[in-house]
Design a protein around this motif. Structure first.
Motif, short mmCIF file in Angstrom:
data_model
loop_
_atom_site.label_atom_id
_atom_site.label_comp_id
_atom_site.label_asym_id
_atom_site.label_seq_id
_atom_site.Cartn_x
_atom_site.Cartn_y
_atom_site.Cartn_z
N ARG A 234 0.84 -1.20 0.00
CA ARG A 234 0.00 0.00 0.00
C ARG A 234 0.88 1.26 0.00
N GLY A 235 2.03 1.18 0.65
CA GLY A 235 2.97 2.30 0.62
C GLY A 235 3.48 2.53 -0.79
N PHE A 236 3.78 1.47 -1.48
CA PHE A 236 4.23 1.59 -2.86
C PHE A 236 3.15 2.24 -3.72
N GLN A 237 1.91 1.78 -3.58
CA GLN A 237 0.82 2.35 -4.38
C GLN A 237 0.63 3.84 -4.12
N SER A 238 0.90 4.24 -2.89
CA SER A 238 0.61 5.63 -2.53
C SER A 238 1.86 6.50 -2.53
N ARG A 239 2.98 5.93 -2.94
CA ARG A 239 4.22 6.68 -3.09
C ARG A 239 4.74 7.20 -1.75
#
Lengths: 207, 207, 207, 207, 207, 207
Positions: free
Chosen positions: D186-191
């Protein structure tokens, strides 16, 4: 005033698109001390009003909202023919203004330029943490769950729209009536007075 | 006047739900010579206003729209506890009035009674060729593509809503303002003056 | 016969697309006294059959359905290269025939020409009150809730498809079998004998 | 610290549901000076661990996150049998803590208690301006576009989950591994570094 | 080993896209005796690394997975300008390798080349019985319900990605961390160790 | 024959639901050497035919498909009143037959028992790696992308349906016609002869 002002970029295909979609929200950003930039991709040269008139009108409208104005110089109606240039243009504007927040058209829109600008912005803003899409008269299936209360900014939005004199000659009142109904309906949905509505593409919330 | 009048049934969970969702459309059906029946599942006894008052108000509102009124007698707030009875009740009403057209709540609604009525109606109307779902203040994600022009019937809709005196005591103006904005926004979307909006469940078009 | 005949415009990318999607519905419109126009965007020149043959076949098919035929003259397979011209072409046809009702491809379609025609039609028909999208063999995720009973028009639809002799040489029976199954399945879903299915883009219902 | 602290209410069906879904976000709210309340609807009495143990564990977990704890006292597994009571319970808690922000389960969840709590919260929070739904191991089709950066709060979230000793006996490491992967994805998706993900029901943004 | 080996074709816009999306799945196909072909549409010439380097890297990566490599020779960033050529290219590759199974990008992707390749592949593979779309860092709204367990192939996937030396110079560890989290999260959703996720376009299951 | 036979469980609300939805697929499983179990939740006692007749008919139909039969003993029409029991019942059946593959109703269905069985099965099968939902005459919005070729099993499916003598007395031919059209339409969509269609909830593919 926000203690840490942000840089806000709104991207629209034609003069007046941004005002219609998120003019009240931009006015509120400006009032909070955020820096606001409007990137308008074409001069709307295919519609009524010559290019010089459209440019002056857009300049007035942006000033009304407290926003800087940048032009994209692409041909009205044919934006999708310049897909890669459009992505690069928006990327470089994002970089230049160091945008923290990006607004653009929703992807479900019956106008070909709106779709092209929407998709290019999502690609260009791939590293941004707050990317929201706004509503347009040619949107379809727009299903918003995010809203901004524009009760204090609706007059400014109407003023900005009135700057587009070449567009609203006869139909002015109709347009501002629609604006009023839309703001009232979105305000009702979001439990505030009047509102603008958004579908978030990527939104990192501060808590 | 329609040369072949139809039987129209609208189903709602509480007094005033149907008027809010499709009151203008029902008034137009009645004006066209269609027979209109409103099936109201509860007396709204959990809200303000006693049962006798709600019944009188609903009776007045239905008369204003030119509709017959049938009560479902189920307990307000607890409709889903009576799922099978509810399906049977709506089935028998459909049979009794020989409904050609059925209106009910949309299935995405935050009120438990609205959801229960919506789903039960879809089941009960499984043989009907025209089943449309309407919008409510507690709808979410409502994405309509079907509309009815209610420009000629909006006053009647407002009159019907004003009949619900126990509900609109203080908040009357607010409610009618919302009604006005919603009708104007849906009218704009559908390219007519003012409109009510629907998500079709099953709609066999006459051409 | 309809007391107030309407003007109906169906737009398709290639010869036989419109017949497959809504041929039965068009035949019913014609039988009701409506004026029906088919706008075929390309000659299907990339497929089997030369251009003159395809034109004759389409002319025969349109006559079978009782429809006028207009050609778009765009290159088969490359429609999206002419996006703005396509929008203008459809706009001017809508204006010319004063279209009250517009049918076009659904937007979720794996054929690039179908997608381009669908989107351009939605843009061109932005002021129309009845815009419906039809199903194609290359549709995906098509989720119809609107139907037209074509029980009385299925033979005519089959006749129209048989006019496309260059396309159905060997595979004729297969195609007409699929047509039959699709019409039966959609008829079952809509509780009529046989049906064509539509996803409405904007549909103002008469009540 | 927020200059105007808010009241935050998180609602979950069972002990540890809230921590899994938005524990990091709650820890960040508490760190910002917001008042955080966790409303846990059942004791999770149908699973391993007796009621007294579950209550102590949840008390510890809530304290770890800096949150107050309120119990709903409903029977584990059978929450939907008490639909109206559940709505009233959540309404009264919202009123009591004057909730500005509400978190709850997403509506698409294979656990019957999660669905019941999600829907009841959406109804109870119908006047709230910020209602967000969180992810669960039994979510399906969860399609988030809103995120909170929990990089600074992930340890606290893990600590809170470890308080649920009766639940993580053997499977502890697996669970915390999943937590870690989910937060990273989810961190990756939200940068951002690590994140929790939300589907907004209604979100009025401050700008 | 599969008793009846299949021909598998994966299509991606740029070097490393396929590995990211379904590298583990391809490695498993190869290990089962299936013939695997990777069709890479551009050289990624707009990014870091010259064309010769990208070609060598992709060759190494494909060899690592046990796959043949075919190049599409289209210009990076401008794939959509060659829509018809792209469809023909993919069609002829499908025919040449007699593909039984086709993998491609998902259609909801913010990169213009990914969208163009996704849509062209769906069109080109219109006769194939197994067409699955994979996830990318620029996917949005990806809602997978189909998964492949890649626990035994994750090392090979990482090895293949490491072959793309010009791309992972500084950011290598980050990328492989994301890979790890994504695989763990998708594995959790699908109840296996680690997984790759797919949205099926058309999937005829063997039972 | 499959070298590693699997255990397949199909769950349906009433006698004949499973046959309609996935009878051909079950027949193919049985022919491949898989062990097939049908769990029928009610006796369909609210419809025509007494309980003993329905039981015998279902027994015959299951035998025709090569499947074992298990009854759920819940009351027809009121399944949702027994939500937790239903989840436990399906869980214990999954455990008992060690189900590898689970089929159930789709969640969008206008029959209250179908919805209840669908949701309970998704919860009960939360650890299963292959859970697929099937189509029913009361499905709505069913948008399948997964298919099973039932060309070799359609006769067996029809035979199984004919076993339900109390249900098909007068309407037999109609039903089998619909079956035929549906299978042909789904076969066309999936590029095989005739097919059954599924929406996957969770599907771990073997490659």
């Amino acid at each position: 005033m926000n203690t840490t002002p942000r840089s806000v970029l709104a991207v629209g295909a034609h003069p007046d698109d941004i005002e219609m979609g998120c003019g009240g929200t931009l006015a509120r950003h400006a009032a909070s001390g955020d820096r606001v930039t409007m990137l308008v991709i074409t001069y709307g040269q295919a519609g009524p009003g010559d290019v010089r008139a459209r440019m002056r009108e857009q300049q007035d409208a942006s000033a009304t909202l407290g926003a800087d104005l940048v032009w994209g110089h692409l041909p009205d109606g044919k934006v999708s023919n310049h897909e890669l240039d459009l992505v690069h243009l928006i990327e470089s504007t994002i970089r230049e203004v160091r945008a923290d927040v990006v607004y653009t058209h929703g992807v479900e829109d019956t106008h070909q330029d709106h779709r092209a600008v929407a998709l290019a912005t999502l690609g260009a803003a791939r590293h941004c943490r707050q990317v929201l899409t706004y509503e347009s008269p040619s949107s379809y299936g727009f299903r918003p769950h995010v809203f901004v209360d524009v009760s204090s900014a609706l007059d400014k939005k109407a003023d900005a729209l009135r700057c587009h004199r070449s567009q609203v000659a006869d139909s002015r009142m109709v347009d501002l009536d629609v604006l009023h109904h839309q703001a009232g309906y979105r305000g009702f949905q979001s439990r505030v007075g009047t509102a603008e509505a958004f579908v978030p593409h990527r939104l990192v919330l501060e808590v």
